[in-house]
Design a protein around this motif. Structure first.
Motif, PDB file in Angstrom:
ATOM      1  N   LEU A 193       0.830  -1.206   0.000  1.00  0.00           N
ATOM      2  CA  LEU A 193       0.000   0.000   0.000  1.00  0.00           C
ATOM      3  C   LEU A 193       0.864   1.255   0.000  1.00  0.00           C
ATOM      4  CD1 LEU A 193      -2.673   1.468   0.174  1.00  0.00           C
ATOM      5  CD2 LEU A 193      -2.745   0.968   2.627  1.00  0.00           C
ATOM      6  N   LEU A 194       1.918   1.254   0.792  1.00  0.00           N
ATOM      7  CA  LEU A 194       2.818   2.418   0.813  1.00  0.00           C
ATOM      8  C   LEU A 194       3.509   2.597  -0.532  1.00  0.00           C
ATOM      9  CD1 LEU A 194       4.368   1.959   4.376  1.00  0.00           C
ATOM     10  CD2 LEU A 194       2.860   3.816   3.631  1.00  0.00           C
ATOM     11  N   ALA A 195       3.863   1.487  -1.196  1.00  0.00           N
ATOM     12  CA  ALA A 195       4.483   1.578  -2.521  1.00  0.00           C
ATOM     13  C   ALA A 195       3.526   2.187  -3.541  1.00  0.00           C
ATOM     14  CB  ALA A 195       4.940   0.193  -2.970  1.00  0.00           C
ATOM     15  N   VAL A 196       2.258   1.792  -3.491  1.00  0.00           N
ATOM     16  CA  VAL A 196       1.263   2.359  -4.413  1.00  0.00           C
ATOM     17  C   VAL A 196       1.078   3.849  -4.146  1.00  0.00           C
ATOM     18  CG1 VAL A 196      -1.168   2.289  -5.064  1.00  0.00           C
ATOM     19  CG2 VAL A 196       0.092   0.160  -4.768  1.00  0.00           C
ATOM     20  N   LEU A 197       1.026   4.228  -2.885  1.00  0.00           N
ATOM     21  CA  LEU A 197       0.910   5.655  -2.558  1.00  0.00           C
ATOM     22  C   LEU A 197       2.139   6.432  -3.027  1.00  0.00           C
ATOM     23  CD1 LEU A 197      -0.654   5.389   1.016  1.00  0.00           C
ATOM     24  CD2 LEU A 197      -1.736   6.418  -0.983  1.00  0.00           C
ATOM     25  N   GLY A 198       3.307   5.814  -2.914  1.00  0.00           N
ATOM     26  CA  GLY A 198       4.519   6.459  -3.426  1.00  0.00           C
ATOM     27  C   GLY A 198       4.477   6.636  -4.928  1.00  0.00           C
ATOM     28  N   LEU A 199       4.000   5.596  -5.642  1.00  0.00           N
ATOM     29  CA  LEU A 199       3.872   5.698  -7.096  1.00  0.00           C
ATOM     30  C   LEU A 199       2.865   6.783  -7.478  1.00  0.00           C
ATOM     31  CD1 LEU A 199       4.452   4.631  -9.938  1.00  0.00           C
ATOM     32  CD2 LEU A 199       2.667   2.889  -9.555  1.00  0.00           C
ATOM     33  N   LEU A 200       1.775   6.872  -6.744  1.00  0.00           N
ATOM     34  CA  LEU A 200       0.776   7.901  -7.006  1.00  0.00           C
ATOM     35  C   LEU A 200       1.373   9.293  -6.796  1.00  0.00           C
ATOM     36  CD1 LEU A 200      -2.123   8.683  -7.638  1.00  0.00           C
ATOM     37  CD2 LEU A 200      -2.693   8.281  -5.225  1.00  0.00           C
ATOM     38  N   GLN A 201       2.138   9.453  -5.738  1.00  0.00           N
ATOM     39  CA  GLN A 201       2.781  10.740  -5.487  1.00  0.00           C
ATOM     40  C   GLN A 201       3.764  11.101  -6.600  1.00  0.00           C
ATOM     41  OE1 GLN A 201       2.504  13.797  -3.851  1.00  0.00           O
ATOM     42  NE2 GLN A 201       2.485  12.680  -1.894  1.00  0.00           N
ATOM     43  N   TRP A 202       4.479  10.107  -7.091  1.00  0.00           N
ATOM     44  CA  TRP A 202       5.449  10.334  -8.175  1.00  0.00           C
ATOM     45  C   TRP A 202       4.732  10.767  -9.454  1.00  0.00           C
ATOM     46  CZ3 TRP A 202       6.155   7.650 -12.838  1.00  0.00           C
ATOM     47  CH2 TRP A 202       7.323   7.980 -13.540  1.00  0.00           C
ATOM     48  N   CYS A 203       3.630  10.099  -9.775  1.00  0.00           N
ATOM     49  CA  CYS A 203       2.869  10.462 -10.980  1.00  0.00           C
ATOM     50  C   CYS A 203       2.359  11.897 -10.893  1.00  0.00           C
ATOM     51  CB  CYS A 203       1.693   9.508 -11.176  1.00  0.00           C
ATOM     52  SG  CYS A 203       2.166   7.844 -11.675  1.00  0.00           S
ATOM     53  N   LEU A 204       1.874  12.283  -9.746  1.00  0.00           N
ATOM     54  CA  LEU A 204       1.363  13.638  -9.578  1.00  0.00           C
ATOM     55  C   LEU A 204       2.485  14.671  -9.669  1.00  0.00           C
ATOM     56  CD1 LEU A 204      -1.142  12.986  -6.645  1.00  0.00           C
ATOM     57  CD2 LEU A 204      -1.742  13.622  -8.984  1.00  0.00           C
ATOM     58  N   ALA A 205       3.607  14.369  -9.039  1.00  0.00           N
ATOM     59  CA  ALA A 205       4.722  15.321  -9.075  1.00  0.00           C
ATOM     60  C   ALA A 205       5.267  15.474 -10.487  1.00  0.00           C
ATOM     61  CB  ALA A 205       5.820  14.840  -8.129  1.00  0.00           C
ATOM     62  N   ARG A 206       5.339  14.393 -11.238  1.00  0.00           N
ATOM     63  CA  ARG A 206       5.896  14.447 -12.591  1.00  0.00           C
ATOM     64  C   ARG A 206       4.988  15.230 -13.531  1.00  0.00           C
ATOM     65  NH1 ARG A 206       6.981   9.207 -16.442  1.00  0.00           N
ATOM     66  NH2 ARG A 206       8.069  10.305 -18.120  1.00  0.00           N
ATOM     67  N   ARG A 207       3.666  15.056 -13.424  1.00  0.00           N
ATOM     68  CA  ARG A 207       2.755  15.670 -14.371  1.00  0.00           C
ATOM     69  C   ARG A 207       2.441  17.128 -14.026  1.00  0.00           C
ATOM     70  NH1 ARG A 207       0.177  18.404 -16.930  1.00  0.00           N
ATOM     71  NH2 ARG A 207      -1.542  17.979 -18.387  1.00  0.00           N
ATOM     72  N   PHE A 208       2.261  17.377 -12.701  1.00  0.00           N
ATOM     73  CA  PHE A 208       1.809  18.708 -12.307  1.00  0.00           C
ATOM     74  C   PHE A 208       2.945  19.588 -11.785  1.00  0.00           C
ATOM     75  CE2 PHE A 208      -1.935  16.011 -12.027  1.00  0.00           C
ATOM     76  CZ  PHE A 208      -2.856  16.755 -12.744  1.00  0.00           C
ATOM     77  N   HIS A 209       4.169  19.044 -11.824  1.00  0.00           N
ATOM     78  CA  HIS A 209       5.360  19.805 -11.448  1.00  0.00           C
ATOM     79  C   HIS A 209       5.261  20.350 -10.031  1.00  0.00           C
ATOM     80  CE1 HIS A 209       6.443  19.449 -15.630  1.00  0.00           C
ATOM     81  NE2 HIS A 209       5.279  20.013 -15.983  1.00  0.00           N
ATOM     82  N   ARG A 210       4.730  19.503  -9.151  1.00  0.00           N
ATOM     83  CA  ARG A 210       4.685  19.851  -7.738  1.00  0.00           C
ATOM     84  C   ARG A 210       5.418  18.764  -6.963  1.00  0.00           C
ATOM     85  NH1 ARG A 210      -1.728  21.409  -7.504  1.00  0.00           N
ATOM     86  NH2 ARG A 210      -1.597  23.273  -8.833  1.00  0.00           N
ATOM     87  N   VAL A 211       6.067  19.177  -5.911  1.00  0.00           N
ATOM     88  CA  VAL A 211       6.872  18.196  -5.179  1.00  0.00           C
ATOM     89  C   VAL A 211       5.983  17.164  -4.507  1.00  0.00           C
ATOM     90  CG1 VAL A 211       8.546  17.883  -3.326  1.00  0.00           C
ATOM     91  CG2 VAL A 211       8.699  19.877  -4.824  1.00  0.00           C
ATOM     92  N   LEU A 212       4.960  17.591  -3.772  1.00  0.00           N
ATOM     93  CA  LEU A 212       4.122  16.673  -3.005  1.00  0.00           C
ATOM     94  C   LEU A 212       2.668  17.087  -3.105  1.00  0.00           C
ATOM     95  CD1 LEU A 212       6.252  16.332   0.251  1.00  0.00           C
ATOM     96  CD2 LEU A 212       6.010  14.619  -1.540  1.00  0.00           C
ATOM     97  N   ASN A 213       1.804  16.080  -3.102  1.00  0.00           N
ATOM     98  CA  ASN A 213       0.369  16.312  -3.017  1.00  0.00           C
ATOM     99  C   ASN A 213      -0.029  16.185  -1.550  1.00  0.00           C
ATOM    100  OD1 ASN A 213      -2.510  15.115  -2.802  1.00  0.00           O
ATOM    101  ND2 ASN A 213      -2.445  16.014  -4.862  1.00  0.00           N
ATOM    102  N   PRO A 214      -0.568  17.219  -0.912  1.00  0.00           N
ATOM    103  CA  PRO A 214      -0.851  17.175   0.526  1.00  0.00           C
ATOM    104  C   PRO A 214      -1.777  16.022   0.934  1.00  0.00           C
ATOM    105  CG  PRO A 214      -1.012  19.418  -0.291  1.00  0.00           C
ATOM    106  CD  PRO A 214      -0.878  18.542  -1.499  1.00  0.00           C
ATOM    107  N   GLY A 215      -2.824  15.797   0.150  1.00  0.00           N
ATOM    108  CA  GLY A 215      -3.757  14.730   0.499  1.00  0.00           C
ATOM    109  C   GLY A 215      -3.107  13.363   0.476  1.00  0.00           C
ATOM    110  N   VAL A 216      -2.339  13.082  -0.594  1.00  0.00           N
ATOM    111  CA  VAL A 216      -1.668  11.779  -0.695  1.00  0.00           C
ATOM    112  C   VAL A 216      -0.586  11.650   0.365  1.00  0.00           C
ATOM    113  CG1 VAL A 216      -0.327  10.280  -2.196  1.00  0.00           C
ATOM    114  CG2 VAL A 216      -2.216  11.614  -3.138  1.00  0.00           C
TER     115      VAL A 216
END
Length: 521
Positions: free
Chosen positions: A266-289
């Motif tokens: 589960l933590l790995a999936v959340l990490g992958l989700l955070q990476w996808c968001l950071a790569r596409r939206f050019h933000r370091v971290l998504n607060p909710g994730v």
């Protein structure tokens, strides 16, 4: 007009044959087809191409675009969160069931069987003391020993009735234990009848011989039937407890591995989700994730703590505490039987050799000295005990006291156990005093010393020995109860927190992705 030979062009649309496009057969096909449709190999290739196309379409729909990837990862996160929450819920319910079984069934069943064993020995010892101190129809009675024996006799009889009822309820569903309890109940009724006749005959002038004959039959029934059945119940219930303990520990270990594995995924999936968001939206971290990741991490830590602490508390309750409680309960029952042998030795001259051997055998059960005889036991006990006090790793003796000293775990336990052995040694020397008085023809003095409660008498020293034994048993029982409370508390406190954090993680993941997905509408 001269007509010149050559190539002429027909007007467009007039007299021209329409040109047919060339038909290109599928790759690997020579263009000829048998009647009835394409060849089997061609059909397989066609189906394969259709499958590949369908998969490609699914990839485009569920993964190729960023919104599809985000929705897919959100679904995976929620599914893993729900699975982890369900696993922790089931593990918590199993742990609660284990603690209920340990505290409300397994331990009480075993201790009830041990108490029955002790009460049977005590009742028989008090019957012997009554006969020994009653005099001839009340004449020459030893008042204090007689009155105390009467009181203890009634208490032991009531305790046996209570234990038999408790064991009958506990044995339901186990046919072997049910038969044992039924046999004990029937045997105890016969035993009470024999003792009742003995005490009635003893109340008659000159009835001592008839009373002794009835008492012999009663004590033979006790030794040959009732005590073996009671000891079998102790062993049966203790084995059942041990089997459930082993299964529970194994289950907790497997659940811990599953929680850690599922939590890491589960933590790995959340990490992958955070990476996808950071790569596409050019933000370091998504607060909710990020918040969901923190909640998940804490939930996994709490779940692992719940399972590991439950396993540790269960080990302390069973191995460190209850193993000693069982050993000491057996020791107490054997002690009461040995004490009864002293009274039987004085009461029944024809069986004195038999009771002397029985007393030595029970002493060896408690504190075994290799090759000891009645004449050498005291010296062997003193030598081996001195060796132990000089070096606590020097345990040359065997028996229930050795079993307890091998399992010292808690503060104050060793001192209490050593005090118990010291009191046992004093009681053993009293036995030699009784035999010496009897050998000198001082039968009345021997009986007074054996059954007296004044300081320095055998019964007083026996009471001190039992008080020391109760103290070390109490140390282990207190830690058993404490481990049960801690185990139940861990489930009641940690499980709701872990479950709540996992629900929060699922909600935070959805909230964190909502504004990002809204940008694609």
């Amino acid at each position: 007009m001269t007509i010149t030979a050559g190539t002429t062009r027909a007007p467009k649309g007039v007299g021209a044959e329409p040109r047919q496009p060339a038909v290109v057969p599928p790759e690997g096909d020579n263009g000829s087809r048998p009647r009835g449709g394409p060849r089997p190999s061609g059909r397989r290739r066609y189906l394969r191409r259709e499958t590949v196309a369908a998969r490609a379409a699914l990839r485009r729909r569920y993964w190729a675009t960023l919104p599809a990837r985000l929705r897919f990862l959100r679904a995976v996160t929620v599914s893993l969160t729900a699975a982890l929450a369900l696993l922790l819920l089931l593990a918590g319910q199993a742990a609660t069931g284990t603690w209920d079984s340990v505290a409300d069934r397994d331990a009480p069943r075993t201790t009830s069987a041990a108490d029955l064993n002790l009460a049977l020995n005590d009742m028989d010892a008090q019957a012997a003391n009554i006969l020994l101190s009653s005099g001839n129809a009340g004449q020459g009675r030893l008042v204090t020993p007689y009155d105390k024996a009467i009181g203890f006799y009634g208490a032991a009889r009531r305790e046996i009735g209570h234990d038999l009822r408790a064991l009958a309820v506990a044995a339901q569903g186990d046919r072997a234990d049910e038969r044992t309890v039924e046999s004990l109940t029937d045997g105890f009724a016969e035993y009470q009848e024999l003792l009742g006749r003995a005490l009635e005959n003893d109340g008659h002038n000159g009835g001592k011989a008839a009373a002794l004959a009835d008492y012999r039959r009663a004590t033979d029934l006790l030794q040959q039937h009732l005590l073996p059945d009671a000891r079998a119940l102790v062993e049966s219930n203790d084995r059942a407890f041990d089997g459930r303990y082993a299964r529970a520990r194994s289950g907790l270990s497997a659940q811990l591995v599953a929680v850690l594995a599922l939590g890491a995924l589960l933590l790995a999936v959340l990490g992958l989700l955070q990476w996808c968001l950071a790569r596409r939206f050019h933000r370091v971290l998504n607060p909710g994730v990020l918040a969901a990741t923190v909640c998940t991490l804490v939930a996994v830590v709490l779940g692992a703590q719940l399972l590991s602490s439950s396993a540790a508390d269960l080990r302390v309750a069973r191995r460190d505490a209850f193993d000693s409680v069982v050993a000491l309960s057996r020791a107490r029952a054997v002690a009461y039987d040995a004490n009864a042998d002293e009274s039987r030795y004085l009461l029944d001259p024809e069986r004195r050799d038999r009771y002397a051997r029985s007393f030595l055998a029970k002493s060896q059960q408690l504190y075994g000295v290799k090759g000891a005889t009645p004449g050498t036991y005291d010296d062997g006990l003193a030598a081996t005990w001195k060796a132990y006090r000089d070096d606590r790793n020097d345990l040359r003796f065997t028996g229930e006291f050795r079993r307890e000293l091998d399992n010292i775990t808690f503060p104050g336990e060793r001192a209490a156990a050593e005090k118990t052995v010291d009191a046992f040694a004093v009681y053993q020397r009293d036995d030699r005093t009784i035999r010496a008085l009897l050998a000198a023809g001082k039968e009345h003095e021997a009986a007074e010393f054996c059954m007296g409660w004044e300081p320095g008498t055998s019964n007083a020293h026996f009471g001190e020995w039992m008080a020391a034994l109760d103290q070390v048993t109490g140390v282990n029982q207190a830690h058993f109860d404490s481990s049960v409370r801690q185990g139940r508390s861990a489930v009641g406190v940690l499980l709701p927190w872990a479950g709540g954090l996992l629900l929060a993680a699922a909600a935070l993941t959805a909230l964190g992705l909502r504004p990002r997905l809204a940008e694609f509408r």
